[in-house]
Design a protein around this motif. Sequence first.
Motif, PDB file in Angstrom:
ATOM      1  N   ARG A 195       0.869  -1.050   0.112  1.00  0.00           N
ATOM      2  CA  ARG A 195      -0.034  -0.116   0.024  1.00  0.00           C
ATOM      3  C   ARG A 195       0.745   1.096  -0.007  1.00  0.00           C
ATOM      4  NH1 ARG A 195       0.594  -2.165   4.725  1.00  0.00           N
ATOM      5  NH2 ARG A 195       0.977  -0.866   6.637  1.00  0.00           N
ATOM      6  N   SER A 217      -8.447 -11.432  -5.123  1.00  0.00           N
ATOM      7  CA  SER A 217      -9.303 -10.449  -4.800  1.00  0.00           C
ATOM      8  C   SER A 217     -10.288 -10.683  -3.627  1.00  0.00           C
ATOM      9  CB  SER A 217     -10.402  -9.963  -6.045  1.00  0.00           C
ATOM     10  OG  SER A 217      -9.623  -9.766  -7.432  1.00  0.00           O
ATOM     11  N   VAL A 238      -2.156  -5.918  -3.343  1.00  0.00           N
ATOM     12  CA  VAL A 238      -2.673  -4.806  -4.274  1.00  0.00           C
ATOM     13  C   VAL A 238      -3.446  -5.791  -5.166  1.00  0.00           C
ATOM     14  CG1 VAL A 238      -2.065  -3.166  -6.115  1.00  0.00           C
ATOM     15  CG2 VAL A 238      -0.448  -3.384  -4.135  1.00  0.00           C
ATOM     16  N   LEU A 239      -4.698  -5.089  -5.819  1.00  0.00           N
ATOM     17  CA  LEU A 239      -5.493  -5.743  -6.592  1.00  0.00           C
ATOM     18  C   LEU A 239      -4.557  -5.694  -7.839  1.00  0.00           C
ATOM     19  CD1 LEU A 239      -8.818  -4.150  -5.912  1.00  0.00           C
ATOM     20  CD2 LEU A 239      -8.075  -6.539  -5.229  1.00  0.00           C
ATOM     21  N   ALA A 257      -5.566  -5.212 -11.022  1.00  0.00           N
ATOM     22  CA  ALA A 257      -5.666  -4.181 -11.912  1.00  0.00           C
ATOM     23  C   ALA A 257      -4.676  -2.752 -11.349  1.00  0.00           C
ATOM     24  CB  ALA A 257      -7.275  -3.843 -11.934  1.00  0.00           C
ATOM     25  N   ASP A 258      -4.354  -3.021 -10.065  1.00  0.00           N
ATOM     26  CA  ASP A 258      -3.672  -1.770  -9.472  1.00  0.00           C
ATOM     27  C   ASP A 258      -2.267  -1.748  -9.569  1.00  0.00           C
ATOM     28  OD1 ASP A 258      -6.230  -0.646  -9.158  1.00  0.00           O
ATOM     29  OD2 ASP A 258      -6.316  -1.241  -7.077  1.00  0.00           O
ATOM     30  N   VAL A 259      -1.599  -2.855 -10.037  1.00  0.00           N
ATOM     31  CA  VAL A 259      -0.236  -3.479  -9.777  1.00  0.00           C
ATOM     32  C   VAL A 259       0.720  -2.394 -10.648  1.00  0.00           C
ATOM     33  CG1 VAL A 259       1.439  -5.035 -10.243  1.00  0.00           C
ATOM     34  CG2 VAL A 259      -0.576  -5.707  -9.244  1.00  0.00           C
ATOM     35  N   ASP A 310       0.142   0.744 -11.717  1.00  0.00           N
ATOM     36  CA  ASP A 310       0.207   2.089 -10.900  1.00  0.00           C
ATOM     37  C   ASP A 310       1.110   2.029  -9.732  1.00  0.00           C
ATOM     38  OD1 ASP A 310      -1.117   3.216 -13.212  1.00  0.00           O
ATOM     39  OD2 ASP A 310      -3.305   3.253 -12.081  1.00  0.00           O
ATOM     40  N   PHE A 311       0.813   0.921  -8.906  1.00  0.00           N
ATOM     41  CA  PHE A 311       1.267   0.850  -7.583  1.00  0.00           C
ATOM     42  C   PHE A 311       2.867   0.650  -8.027  1.00  0.00           C
ATOM     43  CE2 PHE A 311       2.685  -1.358  -3.600  1.00  0.00           C
ATOM     44  CZ  PHE A 311       2.570  -0.242  -2.910  1.00  0.00           C
TER      45      PHE A 311
END
Length: 227
Positions: free
Chosen positions: A111, A137, A144-145, A147-149, A151-152
């Motif tokens: 996070r 999920s 991290v989900l 779909a968010d990997v 960007d993270f």
Amino acid sequence: MSGSDEMAARFLAQRRSVLARLRRAAGQAGRAVDDITLIAVSKTLSPASIRVALRAGHRVFAENRVQEAQAKWPALKRDFPDAQVHLIGALQSNKARAAMAIFDAIHSLDRPKLAQALADEMADQAPDLFIQVNTGSEAQKSGVLLADVPDFIALCRDTYGLPVSGLMCLPPKGAVAAPHFALLAQIAADCGLKKLSMGMSDDFEQAIFQGATHIRIGRALFENARA
Ligand SMILES: *Cc1c(COP(=O)(O)O)cnc(C)c1O
């Protein structure tokens, strides 16, 4: 045999058996054994039991709690300076400094607040960082989900200057693990990350088929050793 000789013999036998499984899976997958790190999960093990494994030549371990690692590992590392300990459990951001000081790798970066806390404590010798991905999920699970990997990863690297080197997952309990390993491998490839922390005692062959570079093994190495 003394009690400690028996413990050593049992650990060596279990390690031989895990290594044989690892070699067989690597062979079937056409992969080099040296590209797969066997992490011995020593959570809840006493320092005496860990010393048995260290004396037998094992060097890479993992714990799931910062406080437990702080209590056990400074003395173990003093006696075995080339030993490594990885964090595979949740990390609170207020323990980032302690975690940076003791762990050679952190598999639970999950996070933005934790990324910031780790960045604030970055030193010359940064631990290897793996982003934990919640491939199933699951609402109650950290990570991290999928779909968010991307960007993270970008946030960790560009905003916080953190050298992310891989991804980690823990498939849902009771689920067939292979599809989760495949998802993790795919997103790692898409994002240009080389290291994959996936696979435990019951499913590490599947993880090796899907490209695991770090397998986290507890029970298969330490059954009967937990004191
Ligand atoms: C305990 C644990 C393991 C080891 O699991 P085994 O089934 O005992 O091999 C691996 N990864 C994580 C995150 C764990 O907490």
